[in-house]
Design a protein around this motif. Structure first.
Motif, mmCIF file in Angstrom:
data_model
loop_
_atom_site.group_PDB
_atom_site.id
_atom_site.type_symbol
_atom_site.label_atom_id
_atom_site.label_comp_id
_atom_site.label_asym_id
_atom_site.label_seq_id
_atom_site.Cartn_x
_atom_site.Cartn_y
_atom_site.Cartn_z
ATOM 1 N N TRP A 68 -19.274 -16.188 8.424
ATOM 2 C CA TRP A 68 -20.581 -16.656 9.445
ATOM 3 C C TRP A 68 -21.121 -15.686 10.163
ATOM 4 N N LEU A 69 -20.387 -15.032 11.084
ATOM 5 C CA LEU A 69 -21.121 -13.680 11.710
ATOM 6 C C LEU A 69 -21.561 -12.690 10.924
ATOM 7 N N ARG A 70 -20.473 -12.449 9.747
ATOM 8 C CA ARG A 70 -21.025 -11.131 8.944
ATOM 9 C C ARG A 70 -22.301 -11.485 8.140
ATOM 10 N N ALA A 71 -22.588 -12.912 8.018
ATOM 11 C CA ALA A 71 -23.850 -13.110 7.093
ATOM 12 C C ALA A 71 -24.864 -13.055 8.074
ATOM 13 N N ARG A 72 -24.727 -12.936 9.361
ATOM 14 C CA ARG A 72 -25.794 -12.705 10.382
ATOM 15 C C ARG A 72 -25.852 -11.267 10.884
ATOM 16 N N GLY A 73 -25.497 -10.524 10.187
ATOM 17 C CA GLY A 73 -25.542 -9.023 10.583
ATOM 18 C C GLY A 73 -24.543 -8.494 11.499
ATOM 19 N N VAL A 74 -23.213 -9.115 11.934
ATOM 20 C CA VAL A 74 -22.230 -8.357 12.377
ATOM 21 C C VAL A 74 -21.465 -7.757 11.566
ATOM 22 N N SER A 75 -21.146 -6.614 11.894
ATOM 23 C CA SER A 75 -20.230 -5.584 11.237
ATOM 24 C C SER A 75 -18.942 -5.111 11.958
ATOM 25 N N HIS A 76 -19.215 -5.187 13.200
ATOM 26 C CA HIS A 76 -18.021 -4.772 13.914
ATOM 27 C C HIS A 76 -17.717 -5.823 14.795
ATOM 28 N N PHE A 77 -16.370 -5.800 15.299
ATOM 29 C CA PHE A 77 -15.894 -6.749 16.318
ATOM 30 C C PHE A 77 -15.036 -6.349 17.505
ATOM 31 N N PHE A 78 -15.316 -6.935 18.639
ATOM 32 C CA PHE A 78 -14.599 -6.339 19.633
ATOM 33 C C PHE A 78 -12.965 -7.033 19.464
ATOM 34 N N HIS A 79 -12.817 -8.425 19.150
ATOM 35 C CA HIS A 79 -11.719 -8.550 18.187
ATOM 36 C C HIS A 79 -12.235 -9.639 17.105
ATOM 37 N N TYR A 80 -11.268 -9.731 16.268
ATOM 38 C CA TYR A 80 -11.600 -10.725 14.918
ATOM 39 C C TYR A 80 -11.257 -12.154 15.697
ATOM 40 N N GLY A 81 -11.222 -13.052 14.795
ATOM 41 C CA GLY A 81 -11.165 -14.417 14.992
ATOM 42 C C GLY A 81 -9.775 -14.854 15.491
ATOM 43 N N PHE A 82 -9.419 -15.393 16.321
ATOM 44 C CA PHE A 82 -8.194 -15.964 16.788
ATOM 45 C C PHE A 82 -8.456 -17.520 16.760
ATOM 46 N N VAL A 83 -7.488 -18.203 15.749
ATOM 47 C CA VAL A 83 -7.552 -19.716 15.883
ATOM 48 C C VAL A 83 -6.294 -20.355 15.816
ATOM 49 N N TRP A 84 -6.195 -21.283 16.695
ATOM 50 C CA TRP A 84 -4.900 -22.097 17.175
ATOM 51 C C TRP A 84 -5.068 -23.815 16.929
ATOM 52 N N PHE A 85 -4.268 -24.231 16.363
ATOM 53 C CA PHE A 85 -4.225 -25.745 16.185
ATOM 54 C C PHE A 85 -3.072 -26.233 16.894
ATOM 55 N N GLY A 86 -3.428 -27.593 17.351
ATOM 56 C CA GLY A 86 -2.208 -28.563 17.779
ATOM 57 C C GLY A 86 -1.339 -27.749 18.912
ATOM 58 N N GLU A 87 -0.139 -27.663 18.551
ATOM 59 C CA GLU A 87 0.730 -27.056 19.639
ATOM 60 C C GLU A 87 0.705 -25.784 19.800
ATOM 61 N N ARG A 88 0.136 -25.104 18.958
ATOM 62 C CA ARG A 88 -0.050 -23.461 19.033
ATOM 63 C C ARG A 88 -1.217 -23.249 20.326
ATOM 64 N N THR A 89 -2.140 -24.192 20.486
ATOM 65 C CA THR A 89 -3.092 -24.122 21.469
ATOM 66 C C THR A 89 -2.325 -23.999 22.780
ATOM 67 N N ARG A 90 -1.059 -24.369 22.782
ATOM 68 C CA ARG A 90 -0.342 -23.984 23.929
ATOM 69 C C ARG A 90 0.768 -22.964 24.132
ATOM 70 N N PHE A 91 0.895 -22.131 23.097
ATOM 71 C CA PHE A 91 1.512 -21.120 22.898
ATOM 72 C C PHE A 91 3.105 -21.269 23.409
ATOM 73 N N ARG A 92 3.531 -22.695 23.023
ATOM 74 C CA ARG A 92 4.726 -22.865 23.372
ATOM 75 C C ARG A 92 5.696 -21.877 22.377
ATOM 76 N N ASP A 93 6.749 -21.354 23.184
ATOM 77 C CA ASP A 93 7.935 -20.577 22.519
ATOM 78 C C ASP A 93 7.161 -19.518 21.669
ATOM 79 N N PHE A 94 5.847 -19.032 22.108
ATOM 80 C CA PHE A 94 5.229 -17.639 21.810
ATOM 81 C C PHE A 94 5.782 -16.575 22.542
ATOM 82 N N PRO A 95 6.220 -15.334 22.076
ATOM 83 C CA PRO A 95 6.447 -14.250 22.572
ATOM 84 C C PRO A 95 5.512 -13.751 23.465
ATOM 85 N N PRO A 96 5.702 -13.052 24.523
ATOM 86 C CA PRO A 96 4.637 -12.279 25.074
ATOM 87 C C PRO A 96 3.756 -11.323 24.236
#
Length: 318
Positions: A68-96
Motif C-alpha cells: 500500500w505504501l509503495r504504491a503511494r511512492g514510499v521506497s524506504h522505511f524507517f522500519h518495515y511493517g510489524f503486525v501482531w494478532f491476538g495473544e501476540r499483541t501481549r508479547f507473552r513468552d516473547f524473548p527480549p
C-alpha cells in the motif's frame, strides 16, 4: 511559541560533569514533510485494517502494508511493517528484543527478534490487532502504531486501549516541564502498574518507550530489510553503536534512556507506549516535537485520538 526552527546538529557545552548533548531543530517546512509521512502511515494502517479478514496471517497483513505504501511512492522505511494478532499483541513468552542497534545485525543476539517479526499466525474474529510501520516519504520519516480488532472489541481490549489515553497528555506535560527521561519513564510505568496493566514497551530495544526520528542518512542508496529495519535506520541509530564501542555515556543517543537524568532533548521523538492485560495488548505510536522552549504532538487528528474522543475521553493539550 513554536516559531521557525533551523535544522542543525549542535554540540552544546555542558557542565563539566555532564556528557555532550545533541539537539535537532527543524524548519516549519521540514516539519510538514514529517507530518505528511506520519499521516501517510496512519492512512496505511487504517486502510489495511479495513482489509483484514478471518484467516489472514500477520505476514500477509504486513505485506499489504508495505505494498500500500509503495504504491503511494514510499521506497524506504524507517522500519518495515510489524503486525501482531491476538495473544501476540501481549508479547507473552516473547524473548527480549536486541537491546542495542548493532545487535540487530549479529545473528546470535538477534535470533530472538524473529519472534517479533510478522508470523504465520492467522487472524480470528474478535482478535486484537496491532499494526506498526515506519515509512520514509519525501524526506520525512515516521514511526507509528495502531491498535484495532477484527469485529467488535472485547471489553478487555477496549479498556486497555482506553487506558492508553492517559499517557498522551502525561508525556506532553512532563516533557514541557523538563522532567528527566527517567522520571517520565517512571511515571508511565507507575500508572501502568497501578491500573493493573503490564508494561510491554520495556521489552523493546533498550527498554525504550521512545526514540528519535530525524534525518535518516543514505536515502539515495539501495535499501533492504534487516531484521525488520533498513540499513539506513541502523546507520541513523549509530550513536548507540559508536557509544558502546567507545564506552561513552550515550544518554543523549537516539534511544530513550529509562535511567537517564537528562530531559527530552530538542528534536522529533516517536513515543510508543504499549501495555497489556490478560491475553491482549494495545499501543499507539506517534511523533512528539520538542523545541528549545516547548513541546507539542506533531498531529492531533489521529485514529487513536478520535477513538478516545468517540468514547468520551477528550485530549486537552493546551
Amino acid at each position: 511559541m513554536r516559531g521557525t526552527q533551523t535544522l542543525e546538529l549542535i554540540n552544546s557545552t555542558p557542565p563539566p560533569e555532564a556528557p555532550h548533548l545533541t539537539r535537532e531543530l527543524f524548519t516549519d517546512e521540514e516539519l510538514v514533510s514529517f507530518k505528511a509521512a506520519q499521516r501517510l502511515a496512519f492512512d496505511a494502517v487504517v486502510a489495511i485494517e479495513a482489509e483484514l479478514h478471518e484467516g489472514i496471517t500477520e505476514q500477509q497483513a504486513a505485506g499489504k502494508l508495505e505494498r500500500w505504501l509503495r504504491a503511494r511512492g514510499v521506497s524506504h522505511f524507517f522500519h518495515y511493517g510489524f503486525v501482531w494478532f491476538g495473544e501476540r499483541t501481549r508479547f507473552r513468552d516473547f524473548p527480549p528484543l536486541p537491546r542495542r542497534a548493532r545487535d540487530l545485525l549479529e545473528s546470535k543476539t538477534a535470533r530472538g527478534s524473529g519472534t517479533y517479526r510478522p508470523s504465520g499466525r492467522r487472524l480470528a474474529h474478535g482478535d486484537a490487532v496491532i499494526l506498526d510501520v515506519g515509512p520514509i516519504h519525501r524526506g520525512g520519516a515516521a514511526d507509528i502504531g495502531h491498535s484495532c480488532t477484527l469485529g467488535e472489541p472485547t471489553e478487555e481490549f477496549h479498556e486497555t486501549r482506553m487506558a492508553l489515553a492517559a499517557f498522551r497528555p502525561m508525556i506532553l506535560e512532563l516533557v514541557r516541564k523538563g522532567d528527566t527521561q527517567a522520571r517520565i519513564d517512571k511515571a508511565v510505568d507507575e500508572y501502568t502498574r497501578d491500573h493493573g496493566y503490564v508494561n510491554i514497551h520495556s521489552m523493546y530495544p533498550g527498554s525504550a518507550i521512545a526514540h528519535r526520528v530525524g534525518r535518516v542518512p543514505g536515502l539515495r542508496l539501495p535499501t533492504f530489510n534487516v531484521k525488520g529495519f533498513s540499513p539506513q535506520t541502523v546507520g541513523y541509530l549509530a550513536g548507540d553503536i559508536v557509544g558502546s564501542a567507545l564506552r561513552l555515556d550515550v544518554r543523549s543517543a537516539p534511544f530513550w534512556k529509562p535511567k537517564s537524568d537528562r530531559p527530552c532533548e530538542p528534536g522529533l521523538w516517536a513515543f510508543e507506549p504499549h501495555i497489556g492485560r490478560g491475553e491482549v495488548g494495545a499501543k499507539w505510536g506517534e511523533v512528539l516535537v520538542v523545541t528549545e522552549d516547548t513541546a507539542y504532538w506533531l498531529d492531533d487528528d489521529l485514529p487513536h485520538v478520535r477513538y478516545w474522543a468517540d468514547h468520551g475521553v477528550a485530549q486537552d493539550l493546551s
